[in-house]
Design an enzyme around this catalytic site. Structure first.
Site: not given
Ligand code: EPU
Length: 331
Positions: A160, A230, A326
């Site tokens: 990520r 997320s 995130e």
């Protein structure tokens, strides 16, 4: 011109900015930058708005690619190289690849957002990360006023994360992404529910359908219920910390990263801490997947940020783990 980005962020919050302009090529981007005549730090690129949390007032001008091109630029007997405009919708691109028998992206079906945003957070799902299929990324550097091609190994891809999230990329605009895809369908079926698929009859469209079903069951459709997927990274901890946590929580899911590190499931931690289905001030924690925060009817991002901070503090207190957000917060 003052613009509300409510319909350009999947959280669906009000966010007033100084304008939203689309560009279809490097030439139109350059013209826009000249015409708007603002300091480069006051430009901000937005894709599908599916991984950003937008502040109520942002004194910036937003730029959005409208480049919808998908071009086969080279091919070998077993590989194809496809250049895709940053403005192409990610899921539509995945479907297009299946139609053309270009393989490797099936597991990434239904991820919201645009192709241009896909390398930024190195989107990933069900055992595949997009970096595995990226050959290079074309950018336009607004300060140097030049184009550049970054090969994948210069993009610093990790879980990520990528160079596109670092200060080095502050003035870059991703204009297109070049993918290296396979002619042969060799499905990645490591992830739980996909393991049970019958490989003898499976084709790319069937795999995409399965992924769509799994995602639809667990993750809220941003067109129906505001969310940014997320909300936290899955934390990577030392293997010794993982073993210690396991002794207290024997069912703790964990995935080996390397000899010394394990990745934990943030959704499991938040769920076990009792937050799944929780609701306050128009926002909440999704009832099917605790890693996703949802916006029922809040008009600004404040409530979601306040809830996320309470969750972070609680997980820190209960498990000694600091969760990291995130999506990008844009103020
Ligand atoms: N779990 C719970 N309760 C929950 C959520 C999860 O117990 O509320 C448990 C699950 O049972 C499973 C583990 O936690 O044992 C992991 O859950 P899941 O497989 O749903 O995946 P995840 O780790 O929560 C990650 C990605 C998702 C991606 C899935 C599938 C991150 C931050 N998230 O979620 O990506 O779809 O794996 O590969 O890495 C996104 O980035 O927006 C996203 C949705």
């Amino acid at each position: 011109m003052i613009t509300n980005l409510k319909n350009h962020n999947t959280l669906g919050v009000d966010s007033i900015c100084d304008g939203l302009h689309s560009f279809s090529s490097v030439e139109t981007l350059e013209t826009l930058i000249d015409t708007l005549n603002r300091p480069i730090s006051e430009f901000k690129v937005i894709g599908g708005g599916s991984n950003v949390i937008l502040a109520p007032r942002i004194e910036k001008v937003f730029l959005q690619s409208s480049d919808q091109s998908i071009r086969l630029i080279d091919e070998h007997s077993d590989k194809v190289w496809i250049e895709v405009g940053a403005g192409v919708n990610w899921h539509q691109f995945v479907l297009h690849c299946a139609q053309q028998h270009w393989h490797g992206l099936e597991n990434l079906a239904l991820i919201p957002g645009s192709v241009g945003a896909s390398p930024v957070q190195n989107i990933g799902a069900y055992g595949v990360e997009v970096c595995e299929k990226i050959h290079s990324v074309n950018i336009y550097d607004m300060s140097k006023r030049c184009q550049q091609t970054l090969p994948a190994d210069a993009c610093q891809f990790s879980y990520r994360n990528s160079i596109f999230k670092t200060p080095a990329a502050r003035n870059w605009v991703i204009t297109s992404v070049i993918f290296e895809l396979d002619r042969q369908f060799s499905p990645v079926l490591r992830y739980g529910p996909l393991c049970q698929l019958d490989t003898s009859t499976l084709d790319a469209n069937m795999l995409i359908d399965q992924v769509v079903d799994i995602r639809s069951a667990k993750l809220p459709d941003p067109r129906v219920l505001g969310n940014v997927g997320s909300f936290f990274h899955n934390p990577i901890v030392s293997t010794s910390q993982c073993i210690e946590l396991q002794s207290k929580h024997p069912t703790l899911p964990h995935y080996r990263v390397d000899d010394q590190h394990d990745k934990l499931a943030a959704g499991w931690l938040i769920d076990q801490a009792g937050w799944r289905g929780y609701r306050e001030n128009g926002v909440g924690v999704h009832s099917e997947q605790a890693l996703v925060l949802v916006n029922y009817d809040a008009t600004s991002c404040d409530a979601i940020l306040a809830l996320s901070q309470r969750i972070v503090a609680d997980i820190q207190e209960k498990y000694g783990i600091l969760l990291h957000r995130e999506p990008e917060y844009v103020a």
